[in-house]
Design a protein around this motif. Structure first.
Motif, PDB file in Angstrom:
ATOM      1  N   SER A 174       1.005  -1.340   0.161  1.00  9.76           N
ATOM      2  CA  SER A 174       0.063  -0.156   0.187  1.00  9.76           C
ATOM      3  C   SER A 174       0.538   1.126   0.569  1.00  9.76           C
ATOM      4  CB  SER A 174      -0.681   0.466   1.722  1.00  9.76           C
ATOM      5  OG  SER A 174      -1.929  -1.113   1.506  1.00  9.76           O
TER       6      SER A 174
ATOM      7  N   ARG B 101      -5.756   0.906  -7.505  1.00 10.55           N
ATOM      8  CA  ARG B 101      -5.968   2.407  -6.294  1.00 10.55           C
ATOM      9  C   ARG B 101      -7.333   3.024  -6.079  1.00 10.55           C
ATOM     10  NH1 ARG B 101      -4.437   7.150 -10.444  1.00 10.55           N
ATOM     11  NH2 ARG B 101      -4.841   8.356  -8.566  1.00 10.55           N
TER      12      ARG B 101
ATOM     13  N   ASN C 255      -8.729   6.371  -4.372  1.00 10.21           N
ATOM     14  CA  ASN C 255      -9.102   7.618  -4.730  1.00 10.21           C
ATOM     15  C   ASN C 255      -9.606   8.365  -3.637  1.00 10.21           C
ATOM     16  OD1 ASN C 255      -7.126   7.875  -7.064  1.00 10.21           O
ATOM     17  ND2 ASN C 255      -9.406   8.136  -8.326  1.00 10.21           N
TER      18      ASN C 255
ATOM     19  N   THR D 144      -4.658   6.266  -1.469  1.00 11.56           N
ATOM     20  CA  THR D 144      -3.379   4.919  -1.688  1.00 11.56           C
ATOM     21  C   THR D 144      -4.042   3.857  -3.130  1.00 11.56           C
ATOM     22  OG1 THR D 144      -4.720   4.432   0.713  1.00 11.56           O
ATOM     23  CG2 THR D 144      -3.944   2.894  -0.418  1.00 11.56           C
ATOM     24  N   VAL D 145      -2.512   3.703  -3.272  1.00 13.97           N
ATOM     25  CA  VAL D 145      -2.643   3.086  -4.238  1.00 13.97           C
ATOM     26  C   VAL D 145      -1.883   1.585  -3.724  1.00 13.97           C
ATOM     27  CG1 VAL D 145      -0.338   3.840  -4.765  1.00 13.97           C
ATOM     28  CG2 VAL D 145      -1.490   2.516  -6.784  1.00 13.97           C
ATOM     29  N   TYR D 146      -2.303   0.612  -4.519  1.00  9.68           N
ATOM     30  CA  TYR D 146      -1.486  -0.366  -4.163  1.00  9.68           C
ATOM     31  C   TYR D 146      -1.114  -1.318  -5.152  1.00  9.68           C
ATOM     32  CZ  TYR D 146      -5.672  -0.240  -1.129  1.00  9.68           C
ATOM     33  OH  TYR D 146      -6.712   0.622   0.235  1.00  9.68           O
TER      34      TYR D 146
ATOM     35  N   CYS E 113       6.783   4.294  -4.009  1.00 14.55           N
ATOM     36  CA  CYS E 113       5.102   4.852  -5.207  1.00 14.55           C
ATOM     37  C   CYS E 113       6.120   5.388  -5.756  1.00 14.55           C
ATOM     38  CB  CYS E 113       4.275   4.487  -4.746  1.00 14.55           C
ATOM     39  SG  CYS E 113       3.969   5.489  -2.811  1.00 14.55           S
TER      40      CYS E 113
END
Length: 115
Positions: free
Chosen positions: A21, A72, A74, A78-80, A96
């Protein structure tokens, strides 16, 4: 620049899975492309996966295609990175990074895959 905090790394056996994450503390997250990169010991940092903010299209390095999935949320900034079928050569520090204010290199998260 907006700080990015990566988490979710660890030690896993070959064939296992991990979910990374990356949380951004503010900014225009929903409007920015985001990506994952990694750096193995003694090697240059390399691109792993990216995701567009416009149409949600994704791109992967050939070495992870079919095994890793970027996504992601929004609403959570968070981007996974879902990593399956991990291999020892996936061992690296994962970072990231994104467009605009998210062009920031944090501490990363260590992923170690044992054979």
């Amino acid at each position: 620049q907006v700080p990015l905090v990566e988490s979710g790394g660890g030690l896993v056996q070959a064939g296992g899975s991990l979910r990374l994450s990356c949380v951004a503390s503010g900014g225009t997250f929903s409007k920015r492309a985001m990506g994952w990169f990694r750096q193995a010991p003694g090697k240059e940092r390399e691109f792993v996966a990216g995701m567009s903010a416009i149409d949600g299209s994704t791109h992967y390095a050939n070495s992870v295609k079919g095994r890793f999935t970027i996504s992601r949320d929004n609403s959570k900034n968070t981007v996974y990175l879902q990593m399956n079928s991990l291999k020892p050569e996936d061992t690296a520090v994962y970072y990231c990074n994104g467009g605009g204010e998210y062009d920031y290199w944090g501490q990363g998260t260590q992923v170690t895959v044992s054979s």
